[in-house]
Design a protein around this motif. Structure first.
Motif, PDB file in Angstrom:
ATOM      1  N   UNK A 176      32.329  91.874  67.793  1.00  0.00           N
ATOM      2  CA  UNK A 176      33.503  91.954  66.925  1.00  0.00           C
ATOM      3  C   UNK A 176      33.274  91.254  65.593  1.00  0.00           C
ATOM      4  N   UNK A 177      32.649  90.085  65.645  1.00  0.00           N
ATOM      5  CA  UNK A 177      32.420  89.313  64.417  1.00  0.00           C
ATOM      6  C   UNK A 177      31.409  90.002  63.501  1.00  0.00           C
ATOM      7  N   UNK A 178      30.297  90.494  64.106  1.00  0.00           N
ATOM      8  CA  UNK A 178      29.253  91.124  63.301  1.00  0.00           C
ATOM      9  C   UNK A 178      29.725  92.450  62.707  1.00  0.00           C
ATOM     10  N   UNK A 179      30.431  93.226  63.518  1.00  0.00           N
ATOM     11  CA  UNK A 179      30.914  94.517  63.003  1.00  0.00           C
ATOM     12  C   UNK A 179      31.957  94.324  61.907  1.00  0.00           C
ATOM     13  N   UNK A 180      32.774  93.280  62.017  1.00  0.00           N
ATOM     14  CA  UNK A 180      33.775  93.004  60.982  1.00  0.00           C
ATOM     15  C   UNK A 180      33.087  92.696  59.651  1.00  0.00           C
ATOM     16  N   UNK A 181      31.974  91.945  59.722  1.00  0.00           N
ATOM     17  CA  UNK A 181      31.260  91.566  58.499  1.00  0.00           C
ATOM     18  C   UNK A 181      30.532  92.741  57.865  1.00  0.00           C
ATOM     19  N   UNK A 182      30.057  93.681  58.697  1.00  0.00           N
ATOM     20  CA  UNK A 182      29.103  94.664  58.177  1.00  0.00           C
ATOM     21  C   UNK A 182      29.575  96.116  58.193  1.00  0.00           C
ATOM     22  N   UNK A 183      30.547  96.446  59.051  1.00  0.00           N
ATOM     23  CA  UNK A 183      30.935  97.856  59.177  1.00  0.00           C
ATOM     24  C   UNK A 183      32.364  97.946  59.694  1.00  0.00           C
ATOM     25  N   UNK A 184      33.313  98.129  58.775  1.00  0.00           N
ATOM     26  CA  UNK A 184      34.719  98.166  59.160  1.00  0.00           C
ATOM     27  C   UNK A 184      35.061  99.294  60.105  1.00  0.00           C
ATOM     28  N   UNK A 185      34.467 100.467  59.897  1.00  0.00           N
ATOM     29  CA  UNK A 185      34.734 101.614  60.767  1.00  0.00           C
ATOM     30  C   UNK A 185      34.257 101.339  62.179  1.00  0.00           C
ATOM     31  N   UNK A 186      33.046 100.796  62.287  1.00  0.00           N
ATOM     32  CA  UNK A 186      32.496 100.481  63.608  1.00  0.00           C
ATOM     33  C   UNK A 186      33.302  99.361  64.256  1.00  0.00           C
ATOM     34  N   UNK A 187      33.808  98.453  63.465  1.00  0.00           N
ATOM     35  CA  UNK A 187      34.594  97.330  63.980  1.00  0.00           C
ATOM     36  C   UNK A 187      35.874  97.818  64.658  1.00  0.00           C
ATOM     37  N   UNK A 188      36.447  98.882  64.139  1.00  0.00           N
ATOM     38  CA  UNK A 188      37.711  99.388  64.687  1.00  0.00           C
ATOM     39  C   UNK A 188      37.540  99.986  66.070  1.00  0.00           C
ATOM     40  N   UNK A 189      36.389 100.547  66.363  1.00  0.00           N
ATOM     41  CA  UNK A 189      36.170 101.254  67.637  1.00  0.00           C
ATOM     42  C   UNK A 189      36.354 100.365  68.857  1.00  0.00           C
ATOM     43  N   UNK A 190      35.690  99.192  68.938  1.00  0.00           N
ATOM     44  CA  UNK A 190      35.907  98.358  70.135  1.00  0.00           C
ATOM     45  C   UNK A 190      37.319  97.792  70.211  1.00  0.00           C
ATOM     46  N   UNK A 191      37.967  97.577  69.048  1.00  0.00           N
ATOM     47  CA  UNK A 191      39.343  97.067  69.075  1.00  0.00           C
ATOM     48  C   UNK A 191      40.281  98.074  69.727  1.00  0.00           C
ATOM     49  N   UNK A 192      40.141  99.341  69.352  1.00  0.00           N
ATOM     50  CA  UNK A 192      40.952 100.400  69.966  1.00  0.00           C
ATOM     51  C   UNK A 192      40.710 100.429  71.472  1.00  0.00           C
ATOM     52  N   UNK A 193      39.444 100.303  71.869  1.00  0.00           N
ATOM     53  CA  UNK A 193      39.100 100.312  73.290  1.00  0.00           C
ATOM     54  C   UNK A 193      39.710  99.099  73.998  1.00  0.00           C
ATOM     55  N   UNK A 194      39.657  97.939  73.342  1.00  0.00           N
ATOM     56  CA  UNK A 194      40.172  96.717  73.952  1.00  0.00           C
ATOM     57  C   UNK A 194      41.687  96.762  74.144  1.00  0.00           C
ATOM     58  N   UNK A 195      42.380  97.445  73.253  1.00  0.00           N
ATOM     59  CA  UNK A 195      43.834  97.525  73.360  1.00  0.00           C
ATOM     60  C   UNK A 195      44.283  98.203  74.654  1.00  0.00           C
ATOM     61  N   UNK A 196      43.398  99.022  75.219  1.00  0.00           N
ATOM     62  CA  UNK A 196      43.720  99.688  76.482  1.00  0.00           C
ATOM     63  C   UNK A 196      43.766  98.693  77.643  1.00  0.00           C
ATOM     64  N   UNK A 197      43.066  97.558  77.473  1.00  0.00           N
ATOM     65  CA  UNK A 197      42.917  96.612  78.577  1.00  0.00           C
ATOM     66  C   UNK A 197      43.627  95.287  78.334  1.00  0.00           C
ATOM     67  N   UNK A 198      44.440  95.188  77.295  1.00  0.00           N
ATOM     68  CA  UNK A 198      45.055  93.910  76.955  1.00  0.00           C
ATOM     69  C   UNK A 198      45.817  93.290  78.112  1.00  0.00           C
ATOM     70  N   UNK A 199      46.391  94.115  78.926  1.00  0.00           N
ATOM     71  CA  UNK A 199      47.177  93.610  80.047  1.00  0.00           C
ATOM     72  C   UNK A 199      46.369  92.836  81.060  1.00  0.00           C
ATOM     73  N   UNK A 200      45.119  93.197  81.242  1.00  0.00           N
ATOM     74  CA  UNK A 200      44.291  92.521  82.254  1.00  0.00           C
ATOM     75  C   UNK A 200      43.347  91.492  81.645  1.00  0.00           C
ATOM     76  N   UNK A 201      43.537  91.182  80.351  1.00  0.00           N
ATOM     77  CA  UNK A 201      42.654  90.216  79.694  1.00  0.00           C
ATOM     78  C   UNK A 201      43.349  88.882  79.436  1.00  0.00           C
ATOM     79  N   UNK A 202      44.491  88.660  80.085  1.00  0.00           N
ATOM     80  CA  UNK A 202      45.277  87.461  79.804  1.00  0.00           C
ATOM     81  C   UNK A 202      44.815  86.249  80.602  1.00  0.00           C
ATOM     82  N   UNK A 203      43.880  86.437  81.514  1.00  0.00           N
ATOM     83  CA  UNK A 203      43.363  85.292  82.271  1.00  0.00           C
ATOM     84  C   UNK A 203      41.838  85.351  82.298  1.00  0.00           C
TER      85      UNK A 203
END
Length: 355
Positions: free
Chosen positions: A304-331
């Motif tokens: 996430x950190x490297x993609x944010x620095x170097x490629x905004x489009x690529x950075x968005x892809x894992x974030x979209x994927x992570x939003x699907x799992x936010x419910x099970x990432x709270x612990x």
């Protein structure tokens, strides 16, 4: 034969008559050996050898020759051994080399000894321009893997790689290639291989790097072998790096969830392998496992950190994927990713607000 003035000066300084007192002192093997094995005696003999008087060097050589290995491995022997090697002629050097290599490989035994390894390194330096150096490299090549996995012996191999030219080292280069896979899987051997990779020169270097590339999937999944892969990537050769990243395809998810191997994936993310890794992450059903893994969550943070620095489009892809799992990432370890995402969102908000 006239007495060397330097020898006379040494004797006068030490208050010893030459040849009388010294010849009497050196009348038996035991006297010289006893002197050589004591701190004061060793220093005294070194001073005499520094005079470059052939009578002195020949006499000391004759007295210690049969116990040359004992001299090399004694606490006070290495410096005297060095002076002796520097003082005697080529014929006596040949006698020393034959004594150390035929029929027993005494050089190996000295190389794995605390004081003996110092003696061998001094011998390498002294013989680096002499044909006699082949005695050393041949003896070391016969015990190459044992030396490379020994905490003391490995430094003797490194001395050869540091001091000798590529032609003289060629046999050691060949041994490095032959033992590459086995050494890379050994904790001490992997450290030695990395040092070897950094020092090897000429065509053998490309051969060794290509061998590592050919076996990169095997090495990358080994707890110590992956450090060798990291070393090769760290050399910064674009062709080799791209080849490795390509060959590691479909392994990034698995490697991310292993203690040492996860560091290799983070290294890939910091270089041109970022696209390979993130593409595999977002296309994998096991991505959530990586996010929640004790090691994998750090890899995802790096992604996430490297993609944010170097490629905004690529950075968005894992974030979209992570939003699907936010419910099970709270612990568990997943909370680290949630925290990071919030901090990144806050940063974006502040940038927009200030803009």
């Amino acid at each position: 034969m006239p007495i060397n003035p330097n020898t006379m000066a040494c004797m006068d300084f030490l208050g010893i008559d030459f040849p009388g007192e010294f010849m009497n002192l050196a009348s038996s093997n035991n006297n010289i050996i006893t002197m050589a094995m004591s701190e004061d005696g060793s220093e005294f003999l070194q001073i005499l050898l520094s005079s470059r008087d052939s009578r002195i060097s020949n006499l000391i050589f004759t007295r210690v020759f049969e116990l040359i290995l004992e001299l090399m491995t004694h606490q006070f022997g290495p410096y005297l051994f060095q002076k002796l090697v520097e003082s005697v002629d080529e014929n006596r050097l040949l006698m020393i080399m034959e004594k150390l290599t035929i029929p027993e490989n005494h050089i190996y035994h000295a190389s794995v000894h605390k004081y003996g390894s110092f003696s061998v390194k001094k011998l390498i330096t002294a013989l680096k321009r002499s044909p006699l150096i082949s005695y050393v490299t041949n003896a070391l090549s016969n015990k190459f893997e044992k030396l490379m996995t020994h905490p003391t012996g490995r430094y003797v191999i490194m001395e050869c790689l540091n001091v000798l030219d590529s032609r003289t080292n060629d046999l050691l280069y060949v041994r490095a290639m032959e033992g590459c896979l086995e050494l890379s899987r050994h904790k001490q051997g992997a450290v030695s291989m990395n040092a070897c990779i950094a020092r090897i020169k000429g065509p053998r270097r490309d051969q060794l790097l290509n061998m590592i590339c050919d076996n990169v999937r095997f090495l990358a999944q080994d707890p110590t072998g992956n450090y060798v892969v990291q070393c090769v990537i760290g050399l910064g050769n674009p062709a080799i790096i791209d080849q490795i990243f390509n060959l590691l395809e479909e392994l990034y998810v698995k490697l991310s969830m292993a203690k040492t191997e996860s560091h290799l994936v983070e290294q890939c993310l910091q270089l041109s392998g970022m696209n390979w890794v993130i593409s595999e992450f977002i296309g994998s059903d096991e991505f959530v496992m990586v996010v929640k893994d004790r090691y994998g969550n750090y890899v995802v943070q790096t992604a996430l950190k490297e993609s944010k620095k170097r490629d905004g489009t690529l950075h968005a892809s894992p974030i979209v994927k992570l939003e699907e799992y936010m419910g099970c990432l709270q612990d568990g370890h997943g909370r680290n990713i949630v925290t990071l995402l919030k901090s990144l969102q806050q940063l974006i908000f502040e940038v927009v607000l200030l803009g």
